[in-house]
Enzyme design. Structure first.
Site, PDB file in Angstrom:
ATOM      1  N   ASN A   1      43.372  39.975  31.549  1.00 19.01           N
ATOM      2  CA  ASN A   1      42.178  39.246  31.116  1.00 19.01           C
ATOM      3  C   ASN A   1      42.097  39.232  29.593  1.00 19.01           C
ATOM      4  OD1 ASN A   1      40.908  38.486  33.597  1.00 19.01           O
ATOM      5  ND2 ASN A   1      40.241  40.619  33.878  1.00 19.01           N
TER       6      ASN A   1
ATOM      7  N   CYS B   1      45.328  36.355  40.119  1.00 17.41           N
ATOM      8  CA  CYS B   1      44.726  35.216  39.420  1.00 17.41           C
ATOM      9  C   CYS B   1      45.203  33.955  40.132  1.00 17.41           C
ATOM     10  CB  CYS B   1      45.134  35.194  37.943  1.00 17.41           C
ATOM     11  SG  CYS B   1      44.503  33.743  37.059  1.00 17.41           S
TER      12      CYS B   1
ATOM     13  N   ASN C   1      44.313  30.494  39.920  1.00 14.89           N
ATOM     14  CA  ASN C   1      44.751  29.346  39.101  1.00 14.89           C
ATOM     15  C   ASN C   1      46.059  29.703  38.394  1.00 14.89           C
ATOM     16  OD1 ASN C   1      42.597  27.526  39.604  1.00 14.89           O
ATOM     17  ND2 ASN C   1      41.284  28.714  38.242  1.00 14.89           N
TER      18      ASN C   1
ATOM     19  N   HIS D   1      35.368  40.332  44.271  1.00 23.25           N
ATOM     20  CA  HIS D   1      34.431  39.222  44.050  1.00 23.25           C
ATOM     21  C   HIS D   1      33.090  39.528  44.717  1.00 23.25           C
ATOM     22  CE1 HIS D   1      37.146  36.164  42.312  1.00 23.25           C
ATOM     23  NE2 HIS D   1      38.069  36.869  42.940  1.00 23.25           N
TER      24      HIS D   1
ATOM     25  N   ASN E   1      34.161  40.105  39.730  1.00 19.47           N
ATOM     26  CA  ASN E   1      33.979  38.685  39.385  1.00 19.47           C
ATOM     27  C   ASN E   1      32.759  38.173  40.159  1.00 19.47           C
ATOM     28  OD1 ASN E   1      36.700  38.055  37.931  1.00 19.47           O
ATOM     29  ND2 ASN E   1      37.305  39.152  39.808  1.00 19.47           N
TER      30      ASN E   1
ATOM     31  N   GLU F   1      33.624  35.536  35.269  1.00 22.29           N
ATOM     32  CA  GLU F   1      34.812  36.333  35.574  1.00 22.29           C
ATOM     33  C   GLU F   1      34.799  37.707  34.910  1.00 22.29           C
ATOM     34  OE1 GLU F   1      38.760  34.978  35.508  1.00 22.29           O
ATOM     35  OE2 GLU F   1      38.255  32.882  35.971  1.00 22.29           O
TER      36      GLU F   1
ATOM     37  N   CYS G   1      37.901  29.224  38.724  1.00 25.77           N
ATOM     38  CA  CYS G   1      38.429  30.527  39.128  1.00 25.77           C
ATOM     39  C   CYS G   1      39.017  30.367  40.529  1.00 25.77           C
ATOM     40  CB  CYS G   1      37.307  31.575  39.132  1.00 25.77           C
ATOM     41  SG  CYS G   1      37.867  33.221  39.631  1.00 25.77           S
TER      42      CYS G   1
ATOM     43  N   THR H   1      40.760  32.570  42.621  1.00 26.66           N
ATOM     44  CA  THR H   1      40.409  33.603  43.606  1.00 26.66           C
ATOM     45  C   THR H   1      38.909  33.546  43.905  1.00 26.66           C
ATOM     46  OG1 THR H   1      40.215  35.193  41.769  1.00 26.66           O
ATOM     47  CG2 THR H   1      42.272  35.217  43.062  1.00 26.66           C
ATOM     48  N   GLY H   2      38.128  33.116  42.896  1.00 30.94           N
ATOM     49  CA  GLY H   2      36.678  32.972  43.113  1.00 30.94           C
ATOM     50  C   GLY H   2      36.378  31.863  44.105  1.00 30.94           C
TER      51      GLY H   2
END
Ligand SMILES: N[C@H](CCC[C@H](N)C(=O)O)C(=O)O
Length: 291
Positions: A66, A75, A77, A165, A196, A214, A223, A225-226
């Protein structure tokens, strides 16, 4: 010493991608923080590192840092951009690759240079797997957990997509308390590894709008994974169908999940520019730090 890199993004979630298969560079958190700086550095949400595999059954190792210098487990994306990068740099010819991360193996496949579909593995919901502190772990997963923050009680769902998350339902994404509640929940005592924070507005059973504060960065334009965490949270709770279009500020991601199966994420990638830099122009390790 000049290191080559690519500047890439997935829906505006942007990355500095470095091949450390054919290059060598020290990965000090302070160097990463300085390179992440939007004015004094290159500027990025995450740094993605491509390394040679340490296991015979994977093609690459993938490390993620990060902007605050913290190394993290996943991650989404970034996986898509990783797949595009190793193709563009001719590090592989395979359309489908196996990539080892701190949280397991993910399998991106290049549909064409721009769009990538990724097997993001299986979500986990048990508090211990997030990790998320609860008084007692009930055998029946609740729809959400009440958490005290900013003098109010907010209802969170918690999902681990390799990384932690928290998902909140909001009526309107544009008025969601991202700037106030985001940072407070990111470092809330009940999330020992921070978290997150996703703010999800359900449009219909196949479409949601999402903003994510994040961990280690702040609000990003997208995001991956978000988006997976928000979609599977809604599906698990019977609020969404197994295929969800997730609209983020930077654009849409397609998430598909049949419970008891893996999560598929499909979305675009982009390379904005390539460059070189000298790490020692940004940070010179102390003598006693390993080089
Ligand atoms: N901030 C995240 C890592 C990047 C995730 C995000 N950029 C994505 O596309 O999944 C964390 O600390 O777990």
């Amino acid at each position: 010493m000049r290191i080559q890199f690519s500047k890439m993004h997935g829906l505006g979630n942007d990355f500095m991608v470095i091949d450390l298969v054919t290059q060598r560079m020290p990965l000090h958190p302070e160097l990463i923080r300085r390179l992440a700086h939007r004015n004094f550095g290159i500027g990025f949400d995450q740094m993605l590192i491509v390394e040679a595999p340490e296991r015979p059954d994977v093609d690459f190792k993938y490390r993620i840092f990060n902007a605050d210098g913290s190394e993290v487990e996943q991650c989404g994306n970034g996986v898509r951009c990783f797949a595009r990068f190793v193709h563009e740099r001719h590090l592989t010819k395979k359309a489908k690759i196996r990539v080892e991360t701190k949280s397991g193996v993910v399998e991106p496949e290049i549909n064409n240079q721009a769009w990538v579909r990724v097997n993001m593995g299986e979500p986990r919901f048990l508090p211990d797997d997030i990790p998320f502190k609860v008084e007692e772990q009930s055998p029946q997963l609740p729809d959400s957990y009440p958490v005290e923050a900013l003098g109010q009680t907010v209802e969170l769902d918690v999902v681990n997509m390799g990384n932690p998350h928290a998902v909140l339902l909001v009526d309107d994404i544009h008025t969601a308390p991202v700037d106030t509640l985001g940072p407070v929940l990111e470092s809330h005592v009940r999330f020992p590894q921070r978290v997150n924070v996703g703010f999800m507005q359900i449009v219909n059973r196949g479409e949601v709008r999402l903003r994510v504060f994040e961990r280690g960065v702040g609000e990003t334009l997208a995001c991956g994974t978000g988006a997976c965490a928000a979609a599977v949270s809604g599906i698990r709770r019977g609020l969404l169908d197994p295929e969800v279009r997730v609209y983020l500020a930077g654009g849409p991601l397609l998430i598909q999940w049949q419970p008891n199966d893996v999560v598929w994420m499909t979305g675009p990638t982009a390379t904005t520019f390539e460059g070189t830099f000298n790490p020692y122009d940004f940070y010179v390790p102390e003598q006693n730090e390993e080089q």
